[in-house]
Scaffold this active site. Structure first.
Site, PDB file in Angstrom:
ATOM      1  N   ASN A  73       0.902  -1.169  -0.008  1.00  0.00           N
ATOM      2  CA  ASN A  73      -0.064   0.067  -0.094  1.00  0.00           C
ATOM      3  C   ASN A  73       0.925   1.048  -0.121  1.00  0.00           C
ATOM      4  O   ASN A  73       2.314   1.129  -0.032  1.00  0.00           O
ATOM      5  CB  ASN A  73      -1.043  -0.060   1.155  1.00  0.00           C
ATOM      6  N   LYS A  88       8.253 -17.294 -10.943  1.00  0.00           N
ATOM      7  CA  LYS A  88       7.737 -16.196 -11.365  1.00  0.00           C
ATOM      8  C   LYS A  88       6.428 -16.672 -12.323  1.00  0.00           C
ATOM      9  O   LYS A  88       6.576 -17.716 -12.888  1.00  0.00           O
ATOM     10  CB  LYS A  88       8.785 -15.299 -12.703  1.00  0.00           C
ATOM     11  N   PHE A  96      -3.819   3.817  14.788  1.00  0.00           N
ATOM     12  CA  PHE A  96      -4.094   4.863  13.898  1.00  0.00           C
ATOM     13  C   PHE A  96      -5.526   4.436  13.069  1.00  0.00           C
ATOM     14  O   PHE A  96      -5.881   3.156  12.996  1.00  0.00           O
ATOM     15  CB  PHE A  96      -3.095   4.967  12.889  1.00  0.00           C
TER      16      PHE A  96
HETATM   17  N1  CTP Z   1      -3.363  -2.725  12.091  1.00  0.00           N
HETATM   18  C1  CTP Z   1      -2.832  -3.801  12.563  1.00  0.00           C
HETATM   19  N2  CTP Z   1      -2.794  -4.992  11.767  1.00  0.00           N
HETATM   20  C2  CTP Z   1      -3.480  -5.154  10.665  1.00  0.00           C
HETATM   21  C3  CTP Z   1      -4.360  -3.999  10.051  1.00  0.00           C
HETATM   22  C4  CTP Z   1      -4.228  -2.699  10.679  1.00  0.00           C
HETATM   23  O1  CTP Z   1      -1.995  -3.670  13.737  1.00  0.00           O
HETATM   24  N3  CTP Z   1      -3.454  -6.183  10.035  1.00  0.00           N
HETATM   25  C5  CTP Z   1      -3.471  -1.358  12.963  1.00  0.00           C
HETATM   26  C6  CTP Z   1      -2.784  -0.277  12.147  1.00  0.00           C
HETATM   27  O2  CTP Z   1      -1.541   0.039  12.220  1.00  0.00           O
HETATM   28  C7  CTP Z   1      -3.454   0.897  12.708  1.00  0.00           C
HETATM   29  C8  CTP Z   1      -5.022   0.353  12.946  1.00  0.00           C
HETATM   30  O3  CTP Z   1      -4.664  -1.158  13.136  1.00  0.00           O
HETATM   31  O4  CTP Z   1      -3.069   1.443  13.743  1.00  0.00           O
HETATM   32  C9  CTP Z   1      -6.074   0.878  11.894  1.00  0.00           C
HETATM   33  O5  CTP Z   1      -5.661   0.249  10.806  1.00  0.00           O
HETATM   34  P1  CTP Z   1      -6.529   0.580   9.368  1.00  0.00           P
HETATM   35  O6  CTP Z   1      -5.971   0.068   8.295  1.00  0.00           O
HETATM   36  O7  CTP Z   1      -7.307   2.078   9.443  1.00  0.00           O
HETATM   37  O8  CTP Z   1      -7.665  -0.406   9.675  1.00  0.00           O
HETATM   38  P2  CTP Z   1      -8.066  -1.880   9.606  1.00  0.00           P
HETATM   39  O9  CTP Z   1      -8.059  -2.522  11.036  1.00  0.00           O
HETATM   40  O10 CTP Z   1      -7.218  -2.759   8.703  1.00  0.00           O
HETATM   41  O11 CTP Z   1      -9.763  -1.786   9.056  1.00  0.00           O
HETATM   42  P3  CTP Z   1     -10.222  -1.146   7.666  1.00  0.00           P
HETATM   43  O12 CTP Z   1      -8.896  -1.531   6.608  1.00  0.00           O
HETATM   44  O13 CTP Z   1     -11.290  -2.257   7.337  1.00  0.00           O
HETATM   45  O14 CTP Z   1     -10.671   0.020   7.895  1.00  0.00           O
END
Ligand code: CTP
Length: 413
Positions: A222, A301, A335
């Site tokens: 990402n 690959k 976050f």
């Molecule tokens: N996070 C995590 N492990 C994951 C995904 C997210 O620890 N596999 C943590 C991120 O570091 C951040 C928080 O969860 O502090 C929220 O991440 P975010 O991407 O906003 O949310 P998700 O829980 O992944 O939910 P969604 O993608 O459905 O919004």
């Protein structure tokens, strides 16, 4: 000059030659309205676009140009303005001035003054898209960023030359807000460096994206740059904490005082966090781990076939939720990067992941989100449900705001 003027913060605004010079006039008047004293230095090329008289009228100060500067006057003036600046802004900044600063060339009033200043320098590039994307320009920008120069990125769109792409100078309102936040920090930072209010606290910070391999040459990831997490790690170190930084693949360096663990996948990041969790007082999870991984990573690959390729994706473990379920005394900060319904989703994540605090941001807002140097954050605390929205600020200032909130939670326990 009047006494009132001396109490104001001083912005030195360097204007270089480009069509965006007219926007620099707007920027000048905004900065003056915001209560700054503004001194303008124009390059000879800038004078071809807009008359110095315009800037003189708007700033109510003499404008410095090379055109009438005798060498002796030069010497005095460049040192005087370099010292006077609380924040040094260059807008618009051409490829030429960026190249000069990055390579230590000081051959005119502006490049000489900026070399002599100890102030923070904010650069707002403006140029043709092909020039902006030129690798030499990009390397110069990367070098300056590494050295602590701040950038307000250009926008994309139709450029004055007719080309379409990135290169149009950021809007004066965006630059003015950023400059104001940097100016506000110039006082705050000098106080902060002597405040070691996190002395001895052990902080685990995660930053950046993770990558999930599809085959030996392809991956899913990402757009996280890691800048927010790295800023938190640096701010915590400055405030006396013992910092462990678990970083996904990013293009950033950190201070040698930080214990850095580099990881690739979400599962690697989880393991590094679990290994360090019990010895941690505070967890700040700024990383954007990939939520899915490829079920069966190909050993070789994957070759093109006649049809489409289907990848089976498996959900990755949620690191924060895993840590949240094992929480003892740790303060857990998550976050929430959202594009809509910020508060609703952020509050849900606090519950789901057993957090003490969440830092929410709308990644779609201008001045916030991926790969920017600024952020616009909202902090929600779980204990009292309070929510505070902060204005646009540098990621470093946002890091200090986050740590101030953590400290407040620690003290209220
Ligand atoms: N996070 C995590 N492990 C994951 C995904 C997210 O620890 N596999 C943590 C991120 O570091 C951040 C928080 O969860 O502090 C929220 O991440 P975010 O991407 O906003 O949310 P998700 O829980 O992944 O939910 P969604 O993608 O459905 O919004």
């Amino acid at each position: 000059m009047s006494e009132m003027k001396e109490n104001k913060k001083n912005i030195v605004l360097g204007v270089t030659g480009g069509i965006a010079c007219y926007k620099a006039a707007d920027l000048t008047s905004r900065l003056v309205k915001d209560g700054f004293n503004v001194d303008v230095i124009m390059t000879p090329n800038a004078c071809n676009f807009v008359s110095p008289l315009t800037f003189q009228t708007l700033s109510k100060n003499q404008v410095v140009t090379d055109t009438f500067a005798a060498p002796k006057y030069w010497e005095v003036e460049h040192v005087a303005l370099a010292k006077k600046a609380d924040v040094f802004v260059i807008a618009p900044a051409t490829a030429d001035i960026i190249g000069k600063i990055a390579n230590g060339i000081a051959d005119d009033m502006l490049s000489t003054t900026v070399m002599a200043t100890g102030a923070r320098v904010v650069i707002a590039p403006a140029m043709n898209v092909n020039m902006y994307e030129n690798v030499i320009v990009q390397e110069n920008i990367a070098k300056l960023r590494r050295l602590g120069y701040l950038f307000v990125e250009p926008g994309a769109g139709m450029l004055a030359c007719g080309d379409v792409g990135k290169g149009r100078m950021a809007e004066p309102v965006e630059i003015a807000e950023y400059v104001a936040s940097v100016a506000a920090e110039t006082g705050v930072n000098s106080e902060k460096t002597s405040v070691r209010d996190l002395e001895g606290k052990r902080i685990l910070v995660t930053a950046g994206p993770t990558v999930e391999e599809i085959d030996p040459v392809r991956y899913i990831s990402n757009r996280s740059s890691g800048k927010m997490g790295f800023s938190v790690a640096e701010a915590a170190l400055d405030r006396g904490a013992v910092v462990t930084l678990v970083a996904g693949p990013v293009n950033l360096e950190c201070s040698s005082g930080i214990r850095r663990i580099d990881v690739k996948s979400t599962e690697d990041m989880l393991k590094a966090c679990l290994d360090n969790f019990d010895d941690t007082d505070i967890v700040i999870k700024a990383a954007a781990p990939a939520d899915f991984r490829v079920e069966n990573k190909a050993e070789h690959k994957i070759k093109k076939t006649d049809g489409n390729l289907c990848l089976n994706l498996t959900e990755n473990p949620d690191i924060l939720a895993t840590l949240g379920s094992r929480k003892q005394e740790q303060i857990m900060v998550g976050f929430a990067a959202e594009t809509r319904d910020l508060e609703k989703y952020a509050r849900e994540k606090i519950k789901k992941k057993n957090l003490d605090m969440i830092v929410a941001n709308n990644v779609a807002a201008p001045g916030a989100g991926f790969d920017k140097d600024t952020n616009i954050i909202t902090v929600i605390r779980s204990a009292d449900g309070s929510m505070t929205e902060y204005p646009i600020m540098s990621k470093r200032a946002a890091a200090d705001v986050i740590l101030d909130n953590v400290l407040d939670i620690l003290r209220s326990r």
